[in-house]
Design an enzyme around this catalytic site. Structure first.
Site, mmCIF file in Angstrom:
data_model
loop_
_atom_site.group_PDB
_atom_site.id
_atom_site.type_symbol
_atom_site.label_atom_id
_atom_site.label_comp_id
_atom_site.label_asym_id
_atom_site.label_seq_id
_atom_site.Cartn_x
_atom_site.Cartn_y
_atom_site.Cartn_z
ATOM 1 N N ALA A 53 0.852 -1.190 0.000
ATOM 2 C CA ALA A 53 0.000 0.000 0.000
ATOM 3 C C ALA A 53 0.882 1.231 0.000
ATOM 4 O O ALA A 53 2.007 1.214 0.512
ATOM 5 C CB ALA A 53 -0.918 0.004 1.220
ATOM 6 N N ALA A 55 0.624 5.713 0.468
ATOM 7 C CA ALA A 55 -0.219 6.835 0.889
ATOM 8 C C ALA A 55 0.570 8.122 0.715
ATOM 9 O O ALA A 55 1.635 8.136 0.094
ATOM 10 C CB ALA A 55 -0.677 6.646 2.335
ATOM 11 N N GLY A 58 3.948 7.933 3.143
ATOM 12 C CA GLY A 58 4.785 6.748 3.206
ATOM 13 C C GLY A 58 4.156 5.562 2.508
ATOM 14 O O GLY A 58 3.090 5.677 1.897
ATOM 15 N N GLN A 59 4.834 4.429 2.592
ATOM 16 C CA GLN A 59 4.320 3.205 1.985
ATOM 17 C C GLN A 59 4.494 2.049 2.959
ATOM 18 O O GLN A 59 5.313 2.104 3.881
ATOM 19 C CB GLN A 59 5.038 2.922 0.665
ATOM 20 C CG GLN A 59 6.537 2.798 0.760
ATOM 21 C CD GLN A 59 7.205 2.864 -0.603
ATOM 22 O OE1 GLN A 59 6.869 3.692 -1.441
ATOM 23 N NE2 GLN A 59 8.178 1.969 -0.832
ATOM 24 N N VAL A 60 3.704 0.993 2.745
ATOM 25 C CA VAL A 60 3.653 -0.128 3.677
ATOM 26 C C VAL A 60 4.112 -1.394 2.973
ATOM 27 O O VAL A 60 3.654 -1.710 1.861
ATOM 28 C CB VAL A 60 2.226 -0.317 4.241
ATOM 29 C CG1 VAL A 60 2.207 -1.473 5.251
ATOM 30 C CG2 VAL A 60 1.729 0.964 4.888
ATOM 31 N N LYS A 74 5.694 0.180 7.891
ATOM 32 C CA LYS A 74 5.389 1.483 7.297
ATOM 33 C C LYS A 74 6.665 2.311 7.239
ATOM 34 O O LYS A 74 7.299 2.566 8.264
ATOM 35 C CB LYS A 74 4.299 2.187 8.118
ATOM 36 C CG LYS A 74 3.858 3.508 7.515
ATOM 37 C CD LYS A 74 2.505 3.965 8.041
ATOM 38 C CE LYS A 74 2.513 4.284 9.515
ATOM 39 N NZ LYS A 74 1.240 4.918 9.935
ATOM 40 N N ASP A 202 -8.381 10.696 12.586
ATOM 41 C CA ASP A 202 -8.443 10.528 11.135
ATOM 42 C C ASP A 202 -9.533 9.514 10.800
ATOM 43 O O ASP A 202 -9.369 8.317 11.040
ATOM 44 C CB ASP A 202 -7.095 10.050 10.594
ATOM 45 C CG ASP A 202 -7.099 9.895 9.085
ATOM 46 O OD1 ASP A 202 -8.141 10.174 8.452
ATOM 47 O OD2 ASP A 202 -6.055 9.491 8.532
#
Length: 365
Positions: A53, A55, A58-60, A74, A202
């Protein structure tokens, strides 16, 4: 969640999110070496270089620990924390002319900057995750993944990988599934405010993963968690209760104490404020199950919001911006799922657990 689906700005935001570019491998490895050490790879049994994933910050990546536990790693994009001010200022120049005066857009953007800086601090997020895991450890229907401190840092956060479907993807699920998921989201929101005094602000639907087989809401991404002042939480809870009771005098007095009102508002504004508070409390005053799908809450709320935007003299207290983001997100989840929720029962249960201070949390996970 605030912008309508056909909004041009919403289309821009969605496109940017969808087109987020992955870090090239050499940059990814550079971040991991700087944060976890040159031997970072030896700390994992396996690590997928292709992110599962991506965003905005950052990325996972999927990984497996030496003990065989599947984890989500993450990794924050380099430099993202340093660009927050310039990015938000660019947003301000783009949409500020479109904002109504009563929104106090500059104050809202200052709150946004603060929230984004917090989301870039993975040490704080790890602590917030562990704290919420403790709060919900014995709460039926919820699960918070474990943090792996030895595989985490200021720019890398490793947590247990959990399964589930983002709650917005349940839109066409059977009614009992939609009702259960929405009920858990609403209950969580009230528990955070009334008992924990810590709210994950969020409302992104991807942060709430529903496991249909287990009937459990699995919670991820606590970077936007805000620990509110105890007095503020207590007063806000009293405001909700006054709205449920229809006590107009209490609504006004508590609103002044919190800072919603300053005593200079005209009669039209006061009437709209009270009406909005009572409408927000409507699900909690309705015996049995409340049908969010047919209640038309957003349509009915719109005239009151417009009146308050036109007549507001001073900006709301800073905590309101983040708290109302979560509260509106919980309601919009129930609306999107067309859920029928025992909202009054949930309110009465969580109200009975109202605390002046949050529960103690052990110093270790």
């Amino acid at each position: 969640h605030v912008l309508p689906g056909d909004s041009p700005l919403r289309a821009v935001i969605d496109r940017v999110s969808e087109e987020a570019e992955n870090m090239p491998p050499h940059q990814l490895f550079q971040v991991l070496r700087s944060q976890l050490g040159s031997d970072w790879r030896s700390r994992f049994s396996s690590f997928d270089e292709v992110p599962m994933a991506s965003a905005s910050i950052g990325q996972v990546h999927r990984g497996v620990t030496k003990d065989g536990v599947e984890v989500a790693v993450k990794v924050q994009y380099p430099g993202v924390a340093d660009s927050i001010d310039s990015d938000v200022d660019s947003l301000k120049s783009f949409i500020a002319p479109l904002m109504p005066r009563g929104l106090f857009f500059a104050t809202a953007l200052a709150s946004l900057k603060e929230a984004m800086r917090a989301e870039c601090d993975y040490v704080a997020e790890a602590a917030a995750t562990t704290r919420m895991r403790h709060f919900l450890r014995a709460e039926e229907g919820f699960y918070v993944p474990r943090v792996f401190p030895e595989l985490s840092s200021a720019r890398v956060l490793t947590t247990e990988l959990v399964k589930g479907v983002p709650v917005d993807k349940l839109e066409h699920a059977p009614r009992e599934v939609r009702d259960r998921a929405a009920s858990l989201v609403l209950k969580l929101t009230l528990l955070e405010l009334f008992e924990f005094h810590a709210v994950q602000t969020d409302p992104n639907w991807s942060n709430f993963l529903y496991d249909q087989e287990a009937g459990i809401l699995r919670l991820i991404d606590f970077g936007a968690t805000v620990n509110y002042d105890d007095d503020f939480c207590h007063d806000y809870a009293l405001l909700v209760k006054a709205s449920v009771d229809g006590d107009e005098e209490a609504i006004l007095s508590i609103s002044r104490r919190i800072g919603f009102l300053n005593g200079e508002e005209n009669g039209e504004f006061i009437a709209a404020h009270v009406a909005a508070a009572r409408l927000t409390a409507e699900p909690f005053t309705t015996p049995g199950a409340y049908d969010f799908g047919t209640a038309r809450l957003t349509d009915r709320m719109s005239p009151y919001v417009n009146t308050m935007l036109a007549g507001r003299m001073t900006p709301p207290p800073r905590p309101i911006y983040t708290l109302h983001r979560k509260l509106s997100g919980a309601f919009l989840t129930c609306i999107r799922l067309r859920a029928t929720v025992p909202a009054r029962d949930i309110f009465l249960e969580t109200w009975s657990r109202l605390r002046a201070t949050p529960p103690d949390v052990p110093s270790t996970p």
